[in-house]
Design a protein around this motif. Structure first.
Motif, mmCIF file in Angstrom:
data_model
loop_
_atom_site.group_PDB
_atom_site.id
_atom_site.type_symbol
_atom_site.label_atom_id
_atom_site.label_comp_id
_atom_site.label_asym_id
_atom_site.label_seq_id
_atom_site.Cartn_x
_atom_site.Cartn_y
_atom_site.Cartn_z
ATOM 1 N N LEU A 138 0.821 -1.212 0.000
ATOM 2 C CA LEU A 138 0.000 0.000 0.000
ATOM 3 C C LEU A 138 0.859 1.267 0.000
ATOM 4 N N GLY A 139 2.176 1.110 -0.237
ATOM 5 C CA GLY A 139 3.040 2.271 -0.371
ATOM 6 C C GLY A 139 3.497 2.899 0.925
ATOM 7 N N THR A 140 3.337 2.187 2.040
ATOM 8 C CA THR A 140 3.796 2.700 3.337
ATOM 9 C C THR A 140 5.245 2.299 3.552
ATOM 10 N N ALA A 141 6.109 3.258 3.902
ATOM 11 C CA ALA A 141 7.520 2.972 4.119
ATOM 12 C C ALA A 141 7.702 2.057 5.325
ATOM 13 N N ILE A 142 8.415 0.967 5.118
ATOM 14 C CA ILE A 142 8.710 0.019 6.205
ATOM 15 C C ILE A 142 10.036 0.381 6.852
ATOM 16 N N ASP A 143 11.013 0.767 6.024
ATOM 17 C CA ASP A 143 12.309 1.224 6.520
ATOM 18 C C ASP A 143 12.428 2.718 6.255
ATOM 19 N N SER A 144 13.089 3.439 7.157
ATOM 20 C CA SER A 144 13.254 4.877 6.960
ATOM 21 C C SER A 144 14.295 5.137 5.877
ATOM 22 N N LEU A 145 14.092 6.204 5.129
ATOM 23 C CA LEU A 145 15.026 6.593 4.078
ATOM 24 C C LEU A 145 15.899 7.720 4.604
ATOM 25 N N GLU A 146 17.209 7.497 4.619
ATOM 26 C CA GLU A 146 18.110 8.435 5.271
ATOM 27 C C GLU A 146 18.773 9.429 4.319
ATOM 28 N N ILE A 147 18.449 9.348 3.026
ATOM 29 C CA ILE A 147 19.062 10.269 2.070
ATOM 30 C C ILE A 147 18.395 11.635 2.214
ATOM 31 N N GLU A 148 19.183 12.659 2.514
ATOM 32 C CA GLU A 148 18.636 13.981 2.794
ATOM 33 C C GLU A 148 17.848 14.558 1.615
ATOM 34 N N MET A 149 18.381 14.411 0.394
ATOM 35 C CA MET A 149 17.757 15.049 -0.769
ATOM 36 C C MET A 149 16.826 14.101 -1.525
ATOM 37 N N ILE A 156 6.402 7.280 -4.783
ATOM 38 C CA ILE A 156 5.681 6.211 -4.085
ATOM 39 C C ILE A 156 4.870 6.838 -2.966
ATOM 40 N N ILE A 157 3.556 6.838 -3.118
ATOM 41 C CA ILE A 157 2.669 7.442 -2.123
ATOM 42 C C ILE A 157 1.821 6.354 -1.474
ATOM 43 N N GLU A 158 1.190 6.691 -0.366
ATOM 44 C CA GLU A 158 0.311 5.735 0.299
ATOM 45 C C GLU A 158 -0.958 5.541 -0.536
ATOM 46 N N LEU A 159 -1.293 4.279 -0.776
ATOM 47 C CA LEU A 159 -2.424 3.928 -1.632
ATOM 48 C C LEU A 159 -3.598 3.420 -0.796
ATOM 49 N N PRO A 160 -4.817 3.551 -1.287
ATOM 50 C CA PRO A 160 -5.989 3.086 -0.523
ATOM 51 C C PRO A 160 -6.192 1.584 -0.688
ATOM 52 N N GLU A 161 -6.814 0.969 0.291
ATOM 53 C CA GLU A 161 -7.121 -0.452 0.191
ATOM 54 C C GLU A 161 -8.265 -0.705 -0.778
ATOM 55 N N GLU A 162 -9.200 0.235 -0.874
ATOM 56 C CA GLU A 162 -10.420 0.026 -1.631
ATOM 57 C C GLU A 162 -10.200 0.130 -3.142
#
Length: 263
Positions: A138-149, A156-162
């Motif tokens: 569903l596009g939810t980040a599981i690991d944090s992204l540490e790249i500043e820029m 990749i955005i959060e997507l709806p279940e429906e």
């Protein structure tokens, strides 16, 4: 008259058949993050921003153009999650203020304006450093992204279940830290068109955070229905905040336009 009716009836049947097909045509879609295994995607982002700052009763304007090129390669993908290796490959910055123009191009560092040396040295630390990041279906980040820029959140955005149809809406609520400023963006997406090539949406939202951050976003985007990845987007933003410099509180307003393209 009978001959005319005989010709008219088949034509009517054709029209009825076409109308039936139009009603039966599938115009719904369920979006999930399904990137192609081992494929490398290239994300190009261009942001133009005008910053207006009040300093001791005077207004100072500064314009900034920032271009980034970032790649992300699908290392693993399943129905549950996808893992990417991502890195920023190039940065290009141009700043205009008080009649001066300062420039930086990571692919031509010899042309860097001396006054930007301090800033660009920090930017260069983020270049060409592969980082692994995982997202749910569903596009939810599981690991944090540490790249500043990093601009990956624009693809990749959060997507709806429906399941979605034209007119469907969904909401997202995301908090991120940028240079010590914590910003929460609340967005609403509305489906405007669906085709085999893309799911088109319009979106609007608000931003709030510490340092008196407040503002609005609005724009449009096209999502690949096969992969769930944004193909292209255009965003307008209007953000206000307070910066603290040398014991002074400086009101700042930033108006910007950002375009993103993923290939």
């Amino acid at each position: 008259m009978k001959k005319t009716i005989r010709k008219f009836v088949p034509a009517m049947l054709v029209l009825v058949a076409l109308a039936t097909l139009s009603f039966m045509a599938k115009d719904n879609v369920t979006l999930r993050l399904r990137p192609q295994q081992d494929k490398t995607y290239t994300l190009t982002s261009k942001a133009n921003m005008m910053m207006m700052m009040e300093v001791q009763g005077q207004t100072m304007n500064m314009s900034q153009n920032l271009e980034t090129r970032q790649t992300f390669t699908t290392k693993e993908t399943s129905d549950a999650k996808s893992t990417f290796e991502t890195q920023i490959e190039a940065l290009k910055l141009s700043i205009s203020q008080m009649g001066m123009k300062l420039e930086y191009d990571s692919e031509h560092p010899e042309k860097t304006s001396p006054m930007l040396a301090g800033q660009t040295s920090e930017m260069e630390k983020a270049l060409n450093k592969p980082t692994m990041v995982s997202y749910s279906a569903l596009g939810t980040a599981i690991d944090s992204l540490e790249i500043e820029m990093s601009q990956l959140a624009a693809a990749i955005i959060e997507l709806p279940e429906e399941e979605l149809s034209v007119g469907s809406t969904w909401n997202t609520n995301k908090t991120q830290n940028a240079n010590g400023i914590e910003i929460t963006a609340k967005m609403t997406y509305t489906v405007t068109a669906i085709s085999k090539k893309s799911v088109d949406v319009s979106f609007s939202g608000t931003a709030e955070g510490n340092n008196d951050v407040s503002g609005t976003y609005n724009g449009t985007a096209s999502i690949d229905p096969q992969t769930g990845i944004i193909i292209q987007s255009a965003t307008k933003s209007n953000i206000s905040m307070t910066m603290n410099e040398q014991g002074m509180s400086l009101p700042v307003n930033m108006v910007g336009n950002t375009t993103v393209e993923v290939k």
